[in-house]
Design a protein around this motif. Structure first.
Motif, PDB file in Angstrom:
ATOM      1  N   LEU A 150     -20.581   3.040 -71.551  1.00 53.06           N
ATOM      2  CA  LEU A 150     -19.974   3.284 -71.176  1.00 53.06           C
ATOM      3  C   LEU A 150     -18.580   4.390 -72.254  1.00 53.06           C
ATOM      4  O   LEU A 150     -17.761   4.471 -72.055  1.00 53.06           O
ATOM      5  N   MET A 151     -19.339   5.374 -71.849  1.00 52.45           N
ATOM      6  CA  MET A 151     -18.595   6.462 -72.389  1.00 52.45           C
ATOM      7  C   MET A 151     -17.551   7.678 -71.392  1.00 52.45           C
ATOM      8  O   MET A 151     -18.397   7.749 -70.068  1.00 52.45           O
ATOM      9  N   ALA A 152     -16.691   7.767 -71.808  1.00 53.61           N
ATOM     10  CA  ALA A 152     -16.490   8.420 -70.174  1.00 53.61           C
ATOM     11  C   ALA A 152     -15.156   9.609 -70.286  1.00 53.61           C
ATOM     12  O   ALA A 152     -15.667  10.088 -71.984  1.00 53.61           O
ATOM     13  N   TRP A 178      -0.663   0.297 -64.932  1.00 53.56           N
ATOM     14  CA  TRP A 178      -0.763   1.157 -66.507  1.00 53.56           C
ATOM     15  C   TRP A 178      -2.060   2.101 -66.354  1.00 53.56           C
ATOM     16  O   TRP A 178      -2.383   1.521 -66.346  1.00 53.56           O
ATOM     17  N   THR A 179      -2.230   3.282 -67.295  1.00 55.47           N
ATOM     18  CA  THR A 179      -2.871   3.523 -67.084  1.00 55.47           C
ATOM     19  C   THR A 179      -3.646   4.019 -68.829  1.00 55.47           C
ATOM     20  O   THR A 179      -2.459   4.267 -69.819  1.00 55.47           O
ATOM     21  N   GLN A 180      -5.057   4.734 -68.907  1.00 56.08           N
ATOM     22  CA  GLN A 180      -5.020   5.322 -70.259  1.00 56.08           C
ATOM     23  C   GLN A 180      -5.150   7.018 -69.424  1.00 56.08           C
ATOM     24  O   GLN A 180      -5.653   7.151 -68.603  1.00 56.08           O
ATOM     25  N   THR A 181      -5.095   7.827 -70.768  1.00 63.47           N
ATOM     26  CA  THR A 181      -4.365   9.425 -69.360  1.00 63.47           C
ATOM     27  C   THR A 181      -5.343  10.131 -70.703  1.00 63.47           C
ATOM     28  O   THR A 181      -5.865  11.394 -70.417  1.00 63.47           O
ATOM     29  N   GLU A 182      -5.941   9.293 -71.905  1.00 63.84           N
ATOM     30  CA  GLU A 182      -6.172  10.529 -72.518  1.00 63.84           C
ATOM     31  C   GLU A 182      -7.426   9.536 -73.829  1.00 63.84           C
ATOM     32  O   GLU A 182      -7.012   8.401 -73.908  1.00 63.84           O
ATOM     33  N   ASN A 183      -8.389  10.167 -74.693  1.00 63.54           N
ATOM     34  CA  ASN A 183      -9.037   8.839 -74.880  1.00 63.54           C
ATOM     35  C   ASN A 183      -9.424   7.879 -74.459  1.00 63.54           C
ATOM     36  O   ASN A 183      -9.361   6.827 -74.934  1.00 63.54           O
ATOM     37  N   PHE A 184     -10.197   8.353 -73.411  1.00 65.62           N
ATOM     38  CA  PHE A 184     -10.584   6.889 -72.451  1.00 65.62           C
ATOM     39  C   PHE A 184     -11.335   6.140 -72.885  1.00 65.62           C
ATOM     40  O   PHE A 184     -12.626   6.256 -73.500  1.00 65.62           O
ATOM     41  N   THR A 185     -11.493   5.194 -72.950  1.00 61.84           N
ATOM     42  CA  THR A 185     -11.591   3.415 -74.048  1.00 61.84           C
ATOM     43  C   THR A 185     -12.319   2.656 -72.742  1.00 61.84           C
ATOM     44  O   THR A 185     -11.555   1.919 -72.134  1.00 61.84           O
ATOM     45  N   LEU A 186     -13.630   2.703 -72.609  1.00 64.20           N
ATOM     46  CA  LEU A 186     -14.167   1.952 -71.892  1.00 64.20           C
ATOM     47  C   LEU A 186     -14.541   0.390 -71.949  1.00 64.20           C
ATOM     48  O   LEU A 186     -14.843  -0.815 -71.652  1.00 64.20           O
ATOM     49  N   ASP A 187     -14.222  -0.061 -73.620  1.00 68.73           N
ATOM     50  CA  ASP A 187     -14.731  -1.195 -74.235  1.00 68.73           C
ATOM     51  C   ASP A 187     -14.317  -2.298 -73.450  1.00 68.73           C
ATOM     52  O   ASP A 187     -13.133  -2.525 -73.742  1.00 68.73           O
ATOM     53  N   PRO A 188     -15.050  -2.750 -72.958  1.00 64.18           N
ATOM     54  CA  PRO A 188     -14.838  -4.556 -72.560  1.00 64.18           C
ATOM     55  C   PRO A 188     -13.870  -5.566 -73.393  1.00 64.18           C
ATOM     56  O   PRO A 188     -13.037  -6.373 -73.051  1.00 64.18           O
ATOM     57  N   ASN A 189     -14.219  -4.920 -74.625  1.00 62.97           N
ATOM     58  CA  ASN A 189     -13.559  -5.821 -76.066  1.00 62.97           C
ATOM     59  C   ASN A 189     -12.600  -5.715 -76.495  1.00 62.97           C
ATOM     60  O   ASN A 189     -12.383  -6.305 -77.740  1.00 62.97           O
ATOM     61  N   THR A 204     -20.086 -12.259 -69.081  1.00 63.87           N
ATOM     62  CA  THR A 204     -18.494 -11.740 -68.509  1.00 63.87           C
ATOM     63  C   THR A 204     -16.937 -11.843 -68.729  1.00 63.87           C
ATOM     64  O   THR A 204     -17.170 -13.022 -69.545  1.00 63.87           O
ATOM     65  N   LEU A 205     -16.512 -10.730 -68.643  1.00 60.55           N
ATOM     66  CA  LEU A 205     -15.193 -10.975 -68.855  1.00 60.55           C
ATOM     67  C   LEU A 205     -14.726 -10.630 -68.607  1.00 60.55           C
ATOM     68  O   LEU A 205     -14.246  -9.501 -68.179  1.00 60.55           O
ATOM     69  N   PRO A 206     -13.164 -10.594 -68.521  1.00 58.66           N
ATOM     70  CA  PRO A 206     -11.858 -10.457 -67.487  1.00 58.66           C
ATOM     71  C   PRO A 206     -11.273  -8.434 -67.487  1.00 58.66           C
ATOM     72  O   PRO A 206     -11.736  -8.153 -69.002  1.00 58.66           O
ATOM     73  N   TYR A 207     -11.738  -7.658 -67.207  1.00 60.23           N
ATOM     74  CA  TYR A 207     -11.609  -6.166 -67.202  1.00 60.23           C
ATOM     75  C   TYR A 207     -10.203  -5.221 -66.619  1.00 60.23           C
ATOM     76  O   TYR A 207     -10.565  -5.174 -65.220  1.00 60.23           O
TER      77      TYR A 207
END
Length: 178
Positions: free
Chosen positions: A44-46, A141-152, A87-90
């Motif tokens: 989950l690295m972006a 909404w968006t992530q535009t930097e420091n992309f965090t894909l962590d589901p938690n 399984t989580l809401p994502y």
């Protein structure tokens, strides 16, 4: 070949490859671009990705934004950690329910899920008819930097939430970009 699919290049296309795509369009071919501006990799690295198509697509009034889209309407995702899976809401897997009913590509669909997707900027000029076929809800909404894909992570709707264009369609007689 009637339709060419440019399927998520992970590195910049060469000038020759872009020229070949251009000439295919000019000769009446169809092209589907499936482009990412952010690549979700192992663990989950972006990281950002540049397909080298910014100027080419910009000529037609379309650009892929350097962001990841989230929405309050989303799909659940299953992740594994060791021998356990959960399984989580994502929200990073937005479920697009605002689809064009006027275009046969999306008219029969109820929804589309786009995992780790970026939004599009569509230029609204009369000379280049580009239609949006699918958007997020007005609570995207968006992530535009420091992309965090962590589901938690704590997903919170940004105060600047709005609808984002996610799929575009253009049909006209193309002139060469070159």
């Amino acid at each position: 070949v009637d339709t060419l699919i440019v399927g998520g290049p992970k590195k910049a296309l060469s000038e020759r490859e872009i020229f070949d795509i251009d000439q295919f369009l000019v000769s009446g071919g169809n092209v589907i671009f499936l482009l990412d501006s952010v690549n979700a990799g192992e663990g989950l690295m972006a990281q950002t990705v540049d397909a080298g198509l910014t100027d080419f697509l910009g000529n037609f009034g379309i650009s892929v934004e350097k962001n990841l889209i989230m929405d309050t309407v989303y799909e659940y995702a299953t992740f594994s950690q060791g021998w356990m899976s959960f399984t989580l809401p994502y929200p990073l897997w937005p479920k697009l329910v605002t689809l064009s009913k006027d275009n046969p590509i999306t008219s029969g669909m109820e929804s589309i899920v786009l995992p780790w997707a970026s939004s599009l900027a569509i230029s609204k000029t009369p000379a280049i008819p580009v239609d949006s076929l699918a958007q997020t809800t007005v609570k995207g909404w968006t992530q535009t930097e420091n992309f965090t894909l962590d589901p938690n992570q704590a997903f919170a709707v940004a105060p600047s939430a709005k609808s984002y264009d996610m799929i575009a369609f253009a049909k006209w007689k193309f002139a060469s970009f070159f």
